[in-house]
Write a protein that holds these residues in place. Structure first.
Motif, PDB file in Angstrom:
ATOM      1  N   LEU A  67       0.864  -1.174   0.000  1.00  0.00           N
ATOM      2  CA  LEU A  67       0.000   0.000   0.000  1.00  0.00           C
ATOM      3  C   LEU A  67       0.899   1.221   0.000  1.00  0.00           C
ATOM      4  O   LEU A  67       1.756   1.362   0.881  1.00  0.00           O
ATOM      5  N   GLN A  76      -3.453  -3.967  12.601  1.00  0.00           N
ATOM      6  CA  GLN A  76      -2.821  -3.170  11.551  1.00  0.00           C
ATOM      7  C   GLN A  76      -2.391  -1.813  12.091  1.00  0.00           C
ATOM      8  O   GLN A  76      -1.332  -1.292  11.724  1.00  0.00           O
ATOM      9  N   THR A  78      -8.077  -4.769  12.207  1.00  0.00           N
ATOM     10  CA  THR A  78      -7.735  -3.364  11.975  1.00  0.00           C
ATOM     11  C   THR A  78      -6.904  -2.814  13.134  1.00  0.00           C
ATOM     12  O   THR A  78      -5.968  -2.042  12.932  1.00  0.00           O
ATOM     13  N   LEU A 110     -14.967   0.050  14.875  1.00  0.00           N
ATOM     14  CA  LEU A 110     -14.286  -0.283  13.617  1.00  0.00           C
ATOM     15  C   LEU A 110     -14.127   0.947  12.736  1.00  0.00           C
ATOM     16  O   LEU A 110     -13.053   1.205  12.194  1.00  0.00           O
ATOM     17  N   ARG A 111     -15.207   1.723  12.614  1.00  0.00           N
ATOM     18  CA  ARG A 111     -15.123   2.920  11.780  1.00  0.00           C
ATOM     19  C   ARG A 111     -14.034   3.872  12.284  1.00  0.00           C
ATOM     20  O   ARG A 111     -13.232   4.413  11.517  1.00  0.00           O
ATOM     21  N   GLY A 124       2.176   0.217   4.003  1.00  0.00           N
ATOM     22  CA  GLY A 124       1.702  -1.056   4.521  1.00  0.00           C
ATOM     23  C   GLY A 124       2.055  -2.196   3.591  1.00  0.00           C
ATOM     24  O   GLY A 124       2.049  -2.028   2.365  1.00  0.00           O
ATOM     25  N   PHE A 177      -9.181  -5.952  23.095  1.00  0.00           N
ATOM     26  CA  PHE A 177      -8.673  -7.243  22.614  1.00  0.00           C
ATOM     27  C   PHE A 177      -7.173  -7.396  22.774  1.00  0.00           C
ATOM     28  O   PHE A 177      -6.531  -8.108  22.008  1.00  0.00           O
ATOM     29  N   PHE A 212      -4.902   5.271  -0.491  1.00  0.00           N
ATOM     30  CA  PHE A 212      -3.616   4.676  -0.844  1.00  0.00           C
ATOM     31  C   PHE A 212      -3.771   3.720  -2.020  1.00  0.00           C
ATOM     32  O   PHE A 212      -4.847   3.175  -2.246  1.00  0.00           O
ATOM     33  N   ARG A 240      -1.183   6.151   8.599  1.00  0.00           N
ATOM     34  CA  ARG A 240      -0.471   5.907   7.338  1.00  0.00           C
ATOM     35  C   ARG A 240      -0.116   7.214   6.656  1.00  0.00           C
ATOM     36  O   ARG A 240       0.961   7.340   6.059  1.00  0.00           O
ATOM     37  N   MET A 286       2.915   8.315   8.277  1.00  0.00           N
ATOM     38  CA  MET A 286       4.094   7.564   7.844  1.00  0.00           C
ATOM     39  C   MET A 286       4.735   8.217   6.632  1.00  0.00           C
ATOM     40  O   MET A 286       5.963   8.280   6.526  1.00  0.00           O
ATOM     41  N   GLU A 288     -18.055  -7.587  11.626  1.00  0.00           N
ATOM     42  CA  GLU A 288     -17.456  -6.297  11.998  1.00  0.00           C
ATOM     43  C   GLU A 288     -16.477  -6.471  13.148  1.00  0.00           C
ATOM     44  O   GLU A 288     -15.421  -5.842  13.184  1.00  0.00           O
ATOM     45  N   GLU A 319     -19.120  -2.511  18.306  1.00  0.00           N
ATOM     46  CA  GLU A 319     -17.931  -2.940  17.564  1.00  0.00           C
ATOM     47  C   GLU A 319     -17.868  -2.262  16.200  1.00  0.00           C
ATOM     48  O   GLU A 319     -16.803  -1.866  15.745  1.00  0.00           O
ATOM     49  N   GLY A 320     -19.020  -2.120  15.576  1.00  0.00           N
ATOM     50  CA  GLY A 320     -19.053  -1.453  14.285  1.00  0.00           C
ATOM     51  C   GLY A 320     -18.588  -0.001  14.391  1.00  0.00           C
ATOM     52  O   GLY A 320     -17.806   0.482  13.573  1.00  0.00           O
ATOM     53  N   THR A 338     -11.455   3.120  14.162  1.00  0.00           N
ATOM     54  CA  THR A 338     -10.128   2.523  14.044  1.00  0.00           C
ATOM     55  C   THR A 338      -9.612   2.624  12.615  1.00  0.00           C
ATOM     56  O   THR A 338      -8.420   2.877  12.384  1.00  0.00           O
ATOM     57  N   LEU A 339     -10.508   2.451  11.649  1.00  0.00           N
ATOM     58  CA  LEU A 339     -10.103   2.598  10.250  1.00  0.00           C
ATOM     59  C   LEU A 339      -9.642   4.027   9.975  1.00  0.00           C
ATOM     60  O   LEU A 339      -8.659   4.248   9.263  1.00  0.00           O
ATOM     61  N   LEU A 376     -13.268  -7.882  11.760  1.00  0.00           N
ATOM     62  CA  LEU A 376     -12.532  -6.832  11.048  1.00  0.00           C
ATOM     63  C   LEU A 376     -11.894  -5.865  12.039  1.00  0.00           C
ATOM     64  O   LEU A 376     -10.768  -5.400  11.844  1.00  0.00           O
ATOM     65  N   LEU A 377     -12.633  -5.562  13.122  1.00  0.00           N
ATOM     66  CA  LEU A 377     -12.098  -4.634  14.128  1.00  0.00           C
ATOM     67  C   LEU A 377     -10.801  -5.173  14.715  1.00  0.00           C
ATOM     68  O   LEU A 377      -9.810  -4.445  14.842  1.00  0.00           O
ATOM     69  N   LEU A 401      -6.257   4.430  11.370  1.00  0.00           N
ATOM     70  CA  LEU A 401      -5.267   3.761  10.527  1.00  0.00           C
ATOM     71  C   LEU A 401      -4.901   4.639   9.333  1.00  0.00           C
ATOM     72  O   LEU A 401      -3.721   4.781   8.989  1.00  0.00           O
ATOM     73  N   GLN A 424       0.867  -6.169   2.934  1.00  0.00           N
ATOM     74  CA  GLN A 424      -0.184  -7.123   3.280  1.00  0.00           C
ATOM     75  C   GLN A 424       0.236  -8.506   2.827  1.00  0.00           C
ATOM     76  O   GLN A 424       0.610  -8.700   1.667  1.00  0.00           O
ATOM     77  N   ARG A 473     -11.111  -1.010   1.928  1.00  0.00           N
ATOM     78  CA  ARG A 473     -11.372   0.020   2.934  1.00  0.00           C
ATOM     79  C   ARG A 473     -12.875   0.183   3.095  1.00  0.00           C
ATOM     80  O   ARG A 473     -13.499   0.971   2.380  1.00  0.00           O
ATOM     81  N   PRO A 474     -13.476  -0.578   4.050  1.00  0.00           N
ATOM     82  CA  PRO A 474     -14.909  -0.434   4.274  1.00  0.00           C
ATOM     83  C   PRO A 474     -15.258   0.987   4.731  1.00  0.00           C
ATOM     84  O   PRO A 474     -14.403   1.691   5.291  1.00  0.00           O
ATOM     85  N   PHE A 475     -16.484   1.387   4.494  1.00  0.00           N
ATOM     86  CA  PHE A 475     -17.006   2.668   4.987  1.00  0.00           C
ATOM     87  C   PHE A 475     -16.318   3.875   4.386  1.00  0.00           C
ATOM     88  O   PHE A 475     -16.266   4.934   4.998  1.00  0.00           O
TER      89      PHE A 475
END
Lengths: 257, 257
Positions: A72, A142, A139, B136-137, A85, B97, A103, B147, B150, A132, B132-133, B139-140, A135-136, B143, A87, A95-97
């Motif tokens: 990435l 990551q 993520t 997740l949003r 990144g 987690f 990138f 990046r 970076m 979800e 969690e959803g 956290t994305l 994925l959390l 991320l 992978q 990239r959801p949402f």
DNA sequence: CGTCCACTTGATGGGCATCAACCGAAGTGG
DNA sequence: CCACTTCGGTTGATGCCCATCAAGTGGACG
């Protein structure tokens, strides 16, 4: 192995044979969710160098890497590039949402992906919230990885950066491919990156990468066969260098051989 | 305002008055989940400089920042330090987690947190998967932010890094505090970081930070009042510098004022 | 008024970038 | 089969950006 047809039973069978089934996203799902995913999955092959998605034209699918490595990267108009990144097999792509990712994703090796059409995947996600959650978890991992790498970019020397990169890649690649751990801890693997890719990971130039690799060889912590095959006779020593310990005292100046 | 007692109704009322209620995690939840969170929430104050969590001793709670700024940092044994994240009001604190976070969290300003006991929060998370959803949003987004940073660390010059940092902080801080956007686009804000913190964000030394700030002042893209108050007469110019455009041609050498 | 600390400013040097030449492997075409 | 090109990689020479070391400044605070 990827032309099995479209029947549900065959999909299931395909998952049974999947080389990453114990590590990928789907392995941590409740079984109805995993089953739902398996029915919308289909494999795709890509050659090395193929661009998978970029800032403005997103693909219509998410994917899990079955085999191969993806980088990435972010690129500026003036040509400066940074890989943000890497992978590996079992990692999730997409990239959801967000309408588009910021990138560019590119195959650094030939690639086998397990793809999920975007709409179908999002439908499964609504139906099965545990997706979800899975994925959390990934993520968050990551994010930890990215932040560790920020330290590398901000505070490590060129040589420490190289050592860090090689160590991280070895960690991800060696357990996957059963590369002979016969020789008493020696690790061997094929680097999925060119020298320029390495430089773009590390915030260096490819000339510096080349010079520092030479240094590491003289220190004896790495060896190479050809341009892509790396041998780590003592992974712990490499890790030590990567973590920032200038411990080499005497074997340092026998360079003139 | 934080000694309201323990009654459920009062908790609810507290949420109604919450200055970040439209941006925080809880704002995106279905109402039963938000209600469940509100019943386990309690406010905590911390002074600037307080360490909130570190690699080996994690706090027993998660939190949302109500007011103040938190830095996440990684430090090596030899003293090298890198700030890998800045958390602003409405951001989430904690690492679900994982037994412990790999990074140290420290208040860079005085702080007001809305805390959730770890066990209670995880119970709510099991009960209400939408939490969690929502995580997740966020956290994305984190991320993506990491990046982007970076790239800054790997490929930008010292001056571009400074410009990037100031621009990013202004973006996060200005809408929150209603700092007079009266003057035709001019932005003013109090920097929540010392020069050393800035250096640790940017992978530089504090001396270089000082010098490059001087440069930016001479270029006219920033001004300061005291040590912490920054004024951006032309935010677009700062953004331009941050994105890597060496466009300044003539106003560059009138330094001898 | 003295001490402390965050910050600034100056002098010097080193690590890595830059520019350039060279090398070897893999095509490509005659 | 061999010139010719191309491309990834290595090695060398030079220079600049930023780190390092050091001294000075100014505000806060007892």
């Amino acid at each position: 192995m990827r032309s099995f047809g479209i029947g549900g039973g065959l999909e299931k069978q395909r998952c049974d044979n999947c080389p990453i089934r114990d590590w990928a996203l789907c392995s941590t799902l409740e079984s109805p969710a995993a089953l739902a995913l398996s029915t919308i999955a289909n494999f795709k092959h890509f050659p090395a160098g193929q661009v998978l998605q970029c800032s403005h034209t997103d693909p219509s699918w998410y994917a899990v890497i079955v085999a191969g490595v993806v980088k990435l990267a972010k690129t500026l108009a003036d040509g400066r590039q940074q890989i943000v990144g890497l992978q590996f097999p079992a990692d999730f792509l997409g990239r959801p949402f967000a309408a588009s990712s910021a990138f560019q994703a590119e195959a650094t090796t030939s690639l086998l992906l397990c793809c999920f059409p975007k709409n179908d995947f999002e439908a499964v996600m609504e139906e099965h919230p545990c997706l979800e959650g899975a994925l959390l978890r990934r993520t968050l991992d990551q994010l930890d990885t990215a932040r560790d790498w920020m330290f590398t970019l901000g505070r490590k020397t060129a040589q420490e950066r190289l050592a860090s990169l090689l160590f991280v890649i070895a960690e991800r690649l060696v357990p996957a491919s059963g590369s002979s751990p016969s020789d008493e801890g020696t690790l061997t693997f094929d680097l999925p990156l060119s020298r320029i890719d390495m430089a773009d990971c590390l915030g260096l130039t490819h000339e510096t990468v080349s010079r520092e690799l030479h240094e590491l060889k003289e220190k004896g912590v790495i060896a190479t066969r050809g341009r892509r095959t790396f041998i780590l006779p003592d992974p712990a020593a490499l890790e030590h260098l990567a973590k920032g310990a200038e411990a080499v005292t005497n074997s340092d100046s026998l360079a003139g051989s």
